[in-house]
Design a protein around this motif. Structure first.
Motif, PDB file in Angstrom:
ATOM      1  N   ALA A 133      42.489  40.787  33.094  1.00  0.00           N
ATOM      2  CA  ALA A 133      41.687  39.815  33.942  1.00  0.00           C
ATOM      3  C   ALA A 133      40.932  40.581  34.937  1.00  0.00           C
ATOM      4  CB  ALA A 133      42.590  38.694  34.210  1.00  0.00           C
ATOM      5  N   VAL A 134      40.114  39.777  35.392  1.00  0.00           N
ATOM      6  CA  VAL A 134      39.503  40.508  36.644  1.00  0.00           C
ATOM      7  C   VAL A 134      40.311  40.154  37.890  1.00  0.00           C
ATOM      8  CG1 VAL A 134      37.400  40.252  38.444  1.00  0.00           C
ATOM      9  CG2 VAL A 134      37.063  40.222  35.831  1.00  0.00           C
ATOM     10  N   GLU A 135      40.675  40.875  38.667  1.00  0.00           N
ATOM     11  CA  GLU A 135      41.635  40.405  39.890  1.00  0.00           C
ATOM     12  C   GLU A 135      40.899  40.710  41.154  1.00  0.00           C
ATOM     13  OE1 GLU A 135      44.959  40.023  39.294  1.00  0.00           O
ATOM     14  OE2 GLU A 135      45.204  40.843  37.470  1.00  0.00           O
ATOM     15  N   ALA A 136      40.262  39.556  41.764  1.00  0.00           N
ATOM     16  CA  ALA A 136      39.622  39.547  42.797  1.00  0.00           C
ATOM     17  C   ALA A 136      40.322  39.952  44.018  1.00  0.00           C
ATOM     18  CB  ALA A 136      38.836  38.280  43.077  1.00  0.00           C
ATOM     19  N   ASP A 137      40.023  40.790  44.968  1.00  0.00           N
ATOM     20  CA  ASP A 137      40.779  40.987  46.098  1.00  0.00           C
ATOM     21  C   ASP A 137      39.734  41.291  47.226  1.00  0.00           C
ATOM     22  OD1 ASP A 137      42.255  42.069  48.386  1.00  0.00           O
ATOM     23  OD2 ASP A 137      42.666  43.947  47.268  1.00  0.00           O
ATOM     24  N   GLY A 138      39.476  40.133  48.236  1.00  0.00           N
ATOM     25  CA  GLY A 138      38.398  40.134  49.031  1.00  0.00           C
ATOM     26  C   GLY A 138      36.950  40.174  48.408  1.00  0.00           C
ATOM     27  N   ASP A 139      36.337  41.140  48.527  1.00  0.00           N
ATOM     28  CA  ASP A 139      35.025  41.140  47.725  1.00  0.00           C
ATOM     29  C   ASP A 139      35.140  42.212  46.983  1.00  0.00           C
ATOM     30  OD1 ASP A 139      34.938  43.342  49.954  1.00  0.00           O
ATOM     31  OD2 ASP A 139      32.967  42.361  50.917  1.00  0.00           O
ATOM     32  N   GLU A 140      36.179  42.752  46.531  1.00  0.00           N
ATOM     33  CA  GLU A 140      36.312  43.707  45.469  1.00  0.00           C
ATOM     34  C   GLU A 140      37.059  43.495  44.299  1.00  0.00           C
ATOM     35  OE1 GLU A 140      37.554  47.520  46.313  1.00  0.00           O
ATOM     36  OE2 GLU A 140      35.349  47.804  46.937  1.00  0.00           O
ATOM     37  N   ALA A 158      28.374  54.124  33.526  1.00  0.00           N
ATOM     38  CA  ALA A 158      29.253  53.035  33.936  1.00  0.00           C
ATOM     39  C   ALA A 158      29.631  52.589  32.412  1.00  0.00           C
ATOM     40  CB  ALA A 158      28.321  51.869  34.399  1.00  0.00           C
ATOM     41  N   VAL A 159      30.851  51.700  32.499  1.00  0.00           N
ATOM     42  CA  VAL A 159      31.338  50.890  31.219  1.00  0.00           C
ATOM     43  C   VAL A 159      31.291  49.449  31.431  1.00  0.00           C
ATOM     44  CG1 VAL A 159      33.409  50.794  29.818  1.00  0.00           C
ATOM     45  CG2 VAL A 159      32.978  53.063  30.859  1.00  0.00           C
ATOM     46  N   PHE A 160      30.398  48.734  30.748  1.00  0.00           N
ATOM     47  CA  PHE A 160      30.613  47.365  30.561  1.00  0.00           C
ATOM     48  C   PHE A 160      31.763  47.036  30.138  1.00  0.00           C
ATOM     49  CE2 PHE A 160      25.950  46.123  31.580  1.00  0.00           C
ATOM     50  CZ  PHE A 160      25.735  47.308  32.385  1.00  0.00           C
ATOM     51  N   THR A 161      32.797  46.342  30.845  1.00  0.00           N
ATOM     52  CA  THR A 161      33.988  46.080  30.401  1.00  0.00           C
ATOM     53  C   THR A 161      34.183  44.335  30.199  1.00  0.00           C
ATOM     54  OG1 THR A 161      34.873  47.992  31.318  1.00  0.00           O
ATOM     55  CG2 THR A 161      36.471  46.322  30.959  1.00  0.00           C
ATOM     56  N   THR A 162      34.587  43.794  29.162  1.00  0.00           N
ATOM     57  CA  THR A 162      34.926  42.389  29.199  1.00  0.00           C
ATOM     58  C   THR A 162      36.458  42.313  29.507  1.00  0.00           C
ATOM     59  OG1 THR A 162      35.482  42.841  26.811  1.00  0.00           O
ATOM     60  CG2 THR A 162      33.160  41.651  27.383  1.00  0.00           C
ATOM     61  N   ALA A 163      36.593  41.005  30.342  1.00  0.00           N
ATOM     62  CA  ALA A 163      37.890  40.687  30.746  1.00  0.00           C
ATOM     63  C   ALA A 163      37.899  39.029  31.105  1.00  0.00           C
ATOM     64  CB  ALA A 163      38.171  41.368  32.081  1.00  0.00           C
ATOM     65  N   ARG A 164      39.185  38.429  31.148  1.00  0.00           N
ATOM     66  CA  ARG A 164      39.251  37.232  31.527  1.00  0.00           C
ATOM     67  C   ARG A 164      38.609  37.014  33.154  1.00  0.00           C
ATOM     68  NH1 ARG A 164      44.330  35.435  32.274  1.00  0.00           N
ATOM     69  NH2 ARG A 164      45.138  37.556  32.244  1.00  0.00           N
ATOM     70  N   ARG A 165      38.006  35.964  33.282  1.00  0.00           N
ATOM     71  CA  ARG A 165      37.281  35.783  34.476  1.00  0.00           C
ATOM     72  C   ARG A 165      37.990  35.862  35.749  1.00  0.00           C
ATOM     73  NH1 ARG A 165      32.465  33.087  35.954  1.00  0.00           N
ATOM     74  NH2 ARG A 165      32.235  32.535  33.675  1.00  0.00           N
ATOM     75  N   ALA A 166      39.476  35.486  35.620  1.00  0.00           N
ATOM     76  CA  ALA A 166      40.243  35.434  36.709  1.00  0.00           C
ATOM     77  C   ALA A 166      41.677  35.505  36.306  1.00  0.00           C
ATOM     78  CB  ALA A 166      40.294  34.294  37.575  1.00  0.00           C
ATOM     79  N   ALA A 167      42.856  35.702  37.057  1.00  0.00           N
ATOM     80  CA  ALA A 167      44.139  36.072  36.785  1.00  0.00           C
ATOM     81  C   ALA A 167      44.526  34.434  35.788  1.00  0.00           C
ATOM     82  CB  ALA A 167      45.091  36.455  37.790  1.00  0.00           C
ATOM     83  N   ASP A 168      44.248  33.516  36.100  1.00  0.00           N
ATOM     84  CA  ASP A 168      44.627  32.319  35.582  1.00  0.00           C
ATOM     85  C   ASP A 168      43.737  31.505  34.636  1.00  0.00           C
ATOM     86  OD1 ASP A 168      42.591  31.531  37.142  1.00  0.00           O
ATOM     87  OD2 ASP A 168      43.866  29.849  38.320  1.00  0.00           O
ATOM     88  N   SER A 169      42.638  32.482  34.146  1.00  0.00           N
ATOM     89  CA  SER A 169      41.668  31.888  33.302  1.00  0.00           C
ATOM     90  C   SER A 169      42.294  32.169  31.741  1.00  0.00           C
ATOM     91  CB  SER A 169      40.396  32.737  33.350  1.00  0.00           C
ATOM     92  OG  SER A 169      39.779  32.761  34.401  1.00  0.00           O
ATOM     93  N   PRO A 170      41.969  31.235  30.639  1.00  0.00           N
ATOM     94  CA  PRO A 170      42.285  31.291  29.329  1.00  0.00           C
ATOM     95  C   PRO A 170      41.643  32.374  28.752  1.00  0.00           C
ATOM     96  CG  PRO A 170      40.738  29.447  29.621  1.00  0.00           C
ATOM     97  CD  PRO A 170      41.147  29.769  31.179  1.00  0.00           C
ATOM     98  N   SER A 171      42.101  32.983  27.570  1.00  0.00           N
ATOM     99  CA  SER A 171      41.716  34.105  26.862  1.00  0.00           C
ATOM    100  C   SER A 171      40.253  34.163  26.644  1.00  0.00           C
ATOM    101  CB  SER A 171      42.787  34.441  25.523  1.00  0.00           C
ATOM    102  OG  SER A 171      42.448  33.610  24.737  1.00  0.00           O
ATOM    103  N   SER A 172      39.658  33.038  26.462  1.00  0.00           N
ATOM    104  CA  SER A 172      38.247  32.945  25.985  1.00  0.00           C
ATOM    105  C   SER A 172      37.516  32.952  26.881  1.00  0.00           C
ATOM    106  CB  SER A 172      38.321  31.944  24.899  1.00  0.00           C
ATOM    107  OG  SER A 172      38.374  30.396  25.742  1.00  0.00           O
ATOM    108  N   ASP A 173      37.815  32.450  28.336  1.00  0.00           N
ATOM    109  CA  ASP A 173      36.739  32.483  29.480  1.00  0.00           C
ATOM    110  C   ASP A 173      36.599  33.773  29.948  1.00  0.00           C
ATOM    111  OD1 ASP A 173      35.157  31.421  31.552  1.00  0.00           O
ATOM    112  OD2 ASP A 173      37.217  30.909  32.941  1.00  0.00           O
ATOM    113  N   GLN A 174      35.689  34.520  29.412  1.00  0.00           N
ATOM    114  CA  GLN A 174      35.386  36.133  29.693  1.00  0.00           C
ATOM    115  C   GLN A 174      34.317  36.376  30.544  1.00  0.00           C
ATOM    116  OE1 GLN A 174      35.535  36.577  25.299  1.00  0.00           O
ATOM    117  NE2 GLN A 174      36.732  38.682  25.983  1.00  0.00           N
ATOM    118  N   VAL A 175      34.151  37.390  31.194  1.00  0.00           N
ATOM    119  CA  VAL A 175      32.981  37.828  32.002  1.00  0.00           C
ATOM    120  C   VAL A 175      32.825  39.345  31.554  1.00  0.00           C
ATOM    121  CG1 VAL A 175      32.989  36.086  33.771  1.00  0.00           C
ATOM    122  CG2 VAL A 175      34.244  38.125  34.052  1.00  0.00           C
ATOM    123  N   ILE A 176      31.666  39.943  32.142  1.00  0.00           N
ATOM    124  CA  ILE A 176      31.655  41.463  31.739  1.00  0.00           C
ATOM    125  C   ILE A 176      31.366  41.959  33.205  1.00  0.00           C
ATOM    126  CG2 ILE A 176      29.829  43.162  31.261  1.00  0.00           C
ATOM    127  CD1 ILE A 176      28.662  41.376  29.078  1.00  0.00           C
TER     128      ILE A 176
END
Lengths: 382, 81
Positions: A133-140, A158-176
């Motif tokens: 998952a994408v772990e947001a920390d401030g603006d990083e 650069a590597v375009f990486t798929t991950a869940r949108r946020a730590a509490d997102s379901p497995s299908s809610d992905q972003v690049i």
């Protein structure tokens, strides 16, 4: 650069750089660095980026034609080029943040090479599911992914990486997430030593990246995937395989013509086999051209791009093209006979055949059939 | 109609959150509705309401929220409260 110049430049690089290096790339399973550098130098890595952002503003059909030309000389170079352009297409069509806009300009200006990390250990090959998952920390952001494959990860900017949108997102809610090389740590977990496409260096990695949140693609991955990544992948992969078939057919044609020259007035026995192969080859060419035109016509119609007939049709392109490439290359081998079976000589087709067999396995056709089977449950007559 | 839609989503949507916690306009894809599950939701809606979604309605957008599903069913003359 107009369409003719673009294709001529790709053909020149294919002939003068990629072709001569292809045996060494294959033998040593090494990255085709000289070919990618030539493509970068010619501005071809930014081909799909609009002129106002510093790119060449080429169409997908034009990039597909370049891919095809490269593949006839070195399929690994063509596949790296294709995989890069798939990421560029996603960036151009979905990268609507200031950070990604700037990054797009950098790709065009510096000729940055883009790789992709979609599969993940533990998801059973289902790229529409993420564990990390994408772990947001401030603006990083921070992201850690265990990737069974990241092609040319160590050469990419650069590597375009798929991950869940946020730590509490379901497995299908992905972003690049765009993970720039300078902000990314790669630990190699496995080596790529395969039958074909040996120059793609598709090793496995643990990827640890950080970066500004502005490098997260705002559109959901589900939309990026259906509107851009899947159709562009199928068009460009099919172009790689078609180019492979073109290269094999070229050898077969030269073989038959050499035979004909040695005995004028007598139709060489292999000439009929070449004619039969040409029928399958023509079918292959028309299918790729048709599917490319269909996608280009619908590119901006989001509703139509998610429609079942369109998705089933693009999946069918992948299955057909990956099957036809083996058929055409095998037929070309039948034309050239033992000269094609040899590992040396101008009619050798060993590498073509080994590369061709990868097509049905990279995103396994079985999985694509299963997806279509599900979609067809909901298909309706127009 | 609301209750039936929610029950079908609970039975076939494989959502990551309880359906009861979803607002009518919540994005079902964000809530974990995957493409295979959305096909099953569609088939269950057809069976329950005795309708057939025409080809033109088979879009992601049709099933993106409970509101969207209700609007689609209304277009097919399914009357509900």
């Amino acid at each position: 650069m107009d369409s003719d110049e673009l294709l001529k430049e790709a053909a020149r690089i294919a002939r003068e750089v990629a072709g001569p290096a292809s045996s060494d790339v294959d033998e040593r399973s090494r990255f085709p660095a000289e070919s990618v550098e030539a493509l970068r130098h010619a501005g071809l890595l930014g081909a799909l980026i609009p002129g106002e952002l510093g790119g060449l503003g080429a169409s997908l059909a034009e990039v597909a034609a370049c891919t095809e030309t490269l593949a006839a000389h070195c399929a690994s170079t063509a596949m790296v080029f294709a995989m890069h352009q798939i990421q560029v297409a996603c960036l151009v069509r979905h990268g609507h943040t200031d950070g990604l806009g700037q990054f797009t300009r950098d790709v065009a200006r510096l000729g940055l090479l883009l790789a992709s990390a979609t599969t993940e250990m533990g998801v059973g090959g289902d790229v529409r599911t993420s564990i990390c998952a994408v772990e947001a920390d401030g603006d990083e952001f921070a992201v850690t992914k265990m990737a069974p494959v990241i092609s040319y990860a160590e050469e990419a900017d650069a590597v375009f990486t798929t991950a869940r949108r946020a730590a509490d997102s379901p497995s299908s809610d992905q972003v690049i997430v765009v993970c720039r090389a300078a902000d990314t740590k790669l630990e190699r977990l496995s080596e790529w030593n395969a039958l074909g496409f040996r120059g793609t260096c598709s090793n496995g990695y643990r990827l640890d990246a950080r970066g500004p949140l502005g490098l997260v693609v705002p559109d959901p991955y589900a939309a990026v995937s259906s509107e851009t990544m899947l159709p562009v992948s199928h068009v460009l992969w099919a172009s790689v395989w078609l180019g492979l078939a073109n290269g094999a057919m070229d050898r077969a044609r030269r073989y038959v013509q050499a035979e004909a020259r040695s005995k004028p007035g007598v139709l060489p026995p292999a000439a009929t086999r070449l004619a039969e192969a040409a029928v399958v080859h023509a079918q292959f060419k028309d299918m790729v051209a048709g599917a490319t035109a269909r996608y280009e016509a619908l590119m901006d119609d989001r509703g139509e791009l998610s429609s079942i007939p369109f998705v089933v049709g693009m999946n069918a392109l992948k299955v057909s093209a990956s099957t036809l490439v083996v058929d055409v290359v095998s037929r070309a081998m039948g034309v050239c006979g033992i000269s094609a079976y040899r590992q040396d000589g101008e009619y050798s087709l060993g590498r073509y055949l080994r590369d061709a067999y990868g097509a049905a396995l990279m995103v396994n056709n079985e999985r694509i059939h299963a997806n279509n089977a599900h979609l067809l449950l909901a298909d309706r007559r127009r | 109609m609301d209750e039936a839609i929610r029950r079908i989503l609970a039975d076939h949507g494989r959502l990551a959150v309880p359906v009861a916690d979803l607002a009518d306009d919540a994005d079902l894809y964000r809530a974990g509705l995957a493409s295979h599950a959305s096909v099953n939701v569609m088939l269950a809606l057809e069976d329950h309401f005795d309708v057939e979604f025409p080809e033109g309605m088979l879009r992601k957008q049709t099933f993106e929220s409970i509101v969207a599903i209700k609007a689609a069913l209304a277009q097919l003359d399914v009357v509900g409260s």
